[in-house]
Design a protein around this motif. Structure first.
Motif, PDB file in Angstrom:
ATOM      1  N   ARG A  32    -110.637 116.602 -52.343  1.00 59.94           N
ATOM      2  CA  ARG A  32    -109.180 116.776 -52.429  1.00 59.94           C
ATOM      3  C   ARG A  32    -108.709 117.167 -53.837  1.00 59.94           C
ATOM      4  NH1 ARG A  32    -106.834 111.360 -49.993  1.00 59.94           N
ATOM      5  NH2 ARG A  32    -104.895 112.308 -50.765  1.00 59.94           N
ATOM      6  N   SER A  33    -109.626 117.188 -54.780  1.00 55.32           N
ATOM      7  CA  SER A  33    -109.261 117.541 -56.147  1.00 55.32           C
ATOM      8  C   SER A  33    -109.164 119.056 -56.322  1.00 55.32           C
ATOM      9  CB  SER A  33    -110.315 116.992 -57.130  1.00 55.32           C
ATOM     10  OG  SER A  33    -110.080 117.484 -58.443  1.00 55.32           O
ATOM     11  N   ALA A  34    -108.191 119.495 -57.133  1.00 52.33           N
ATOM     12  CA  ALA A  34    -108.082 120.913 -57.483  1.00 52.33           C
ATOM     13  C   ALA A  34    -109.269 121.357 -58.333  1.00 52.33           C
ATOM     14  CB  ALA A  34    -106.778 121.161 -58.242  1.00 52.33           C
ATOM     15  N   ARG A  35    -110.017 120.394 -58.853  1.00 51.82           N
ATOM     16  CA  ARG A  35    -111.183 120.686 -59.689  1.00 51.82           C
ATOM     17  C   ARG A  35    -112.490 120.374 -58.954  1.00 51.82           C
ATOM     18  NH1 ARG A  35    -107.084 118.231 -62.159  1.00 51.82           N
ATOM     19  NH2 ARG A  35    -106.058 119.330 -63.875  1.00 51.82           N
ATOM     20  N   TYR A  36    -112.404 120.315 -57.655  1.00 49.16           N
ATOM     21  CA  TYR A  36    -113.590 120.018 -56.840  1.00 49.16           C
ATOM     22  C   TYR A  36    -114.696 121.016 -57.133  1.00 49.16           C
ATOM     23  CZ  TYR A  36    -116.538 119.707 -52.648  1.00 49.16           C
ATOM     24  OH  TYR A  36    -117.605 119.597 -51.785  1.00 49.16           O
ATOM     25  N   PHE A  37    -115.892 120.485 -57.373  1.00 50.02           N
ATOM     26  CA  PHE A  37    -117.039 121.341 -57.712  1.00 50.02           C
ATOM     27  C   PHE A  37    -118.021 121.363 -56.547  1.00 50.02           C
ATOM     28  CE2 PHE A  37    -121.207 122.241 -59.496  1.00 50.02           C
ATOM     29  CZ  PHE A  37    -120.932 123.354 -60.273  1.00 50.02           C
TER      30      PHE A  37
END
Length: 205
Positions: A32-37
């Motif tokens: 759910r993070s905009a920085r999901y890797f």
């Protein structure tokens, strides 16, 4: 003072940041993070500890990412219990650093830390907000003046160039502050770090 740069996402940018030789680089494995890797971490200098950031992930899920990316540190940013951390450490055979995150706003009950002290390698104090992290705001660092433990900790939560002077001041207090953790305040967009701004982190003594 150690430096952790978190929320890495793009391979070319990862290599640019790696050239600055931070002590830790964080990769967020929370979808759910905009920085999901979800890519492949390029080869990094051995001195940089690749850190996986997890939010209420299963132990099996964490172990999978550790093996897949050869992680050297785990950051638990959810509601992981003492029993969970104990089992995770057992599965990791104490070979991977475990960082347990606690969120603070205006006050904090440090008693909740005690059961984790013998299990986790470090604590990380972040700002309580809508998301588990990356909210871009700082908490009242004066709360840490009451920190009762000798366990080293990371300081996180909206730290940017404007906060570096305050960070230097808190380091004058007799606290086991181990590392500064930066993320959103050093970005061009979520996951894309501003290299020129990061170069100014050298002002932290």
């Amino acid at each position: 003072m150690k430096i952790k740069i978190c929320g890495m996402k793009y391979p070319d940018n990862i290599l640019e940041v790696a050239a600055l030789l931070p002590d830790y680089m964080g990769f967020i494995f929370w979808e759910r993070s905009a920085r999901y890797f979800d890519g492949v971490i390029p080869k990094l200098p051995q001195s940089i500890k690749k850190t996986g950031v997890f939010v209420n992930e299963t132990i099996e899920g964490i172990l999978h990412k550790v093996a897949l990316h050869d992680l050297q540190a785990i950051q638990l940013h959810g509601k992981e219990s003492v029993d969970f951390c104990t089992e995770l450490q057992s599965k990791l055979q104490n070979k991977i650093e475990v960082i347990k995150v606690f969120s603070i706003l205006d006050d904090f009950n440090f008693e909740v830390l005690k059961p984790y002290e013998s299990i986790c390698d470090y604590f990380l104090f972040d700002t309580k907000g809508k998301l588990p992290g990356g909210n871009g705001t700082t908490f009242d660092w004066k709360v840490l003046e009451s920190y009762p433990s000798s366990k080293p900790f990371f300081l996180s939560g909206g730290i940017g160039l404007d906060e570096l002077e305050a960070a230097n001041e808190i380091m004058k207090i007799n606290l086991p502050l181990y590392a500064i953790d930066v993320n959103s305040k050093f970005e061009i967009e979520p996951g894309l770090k501003n290299i020129e701004a990061l170069q100014n982190l050298s002002t932290i003594k």
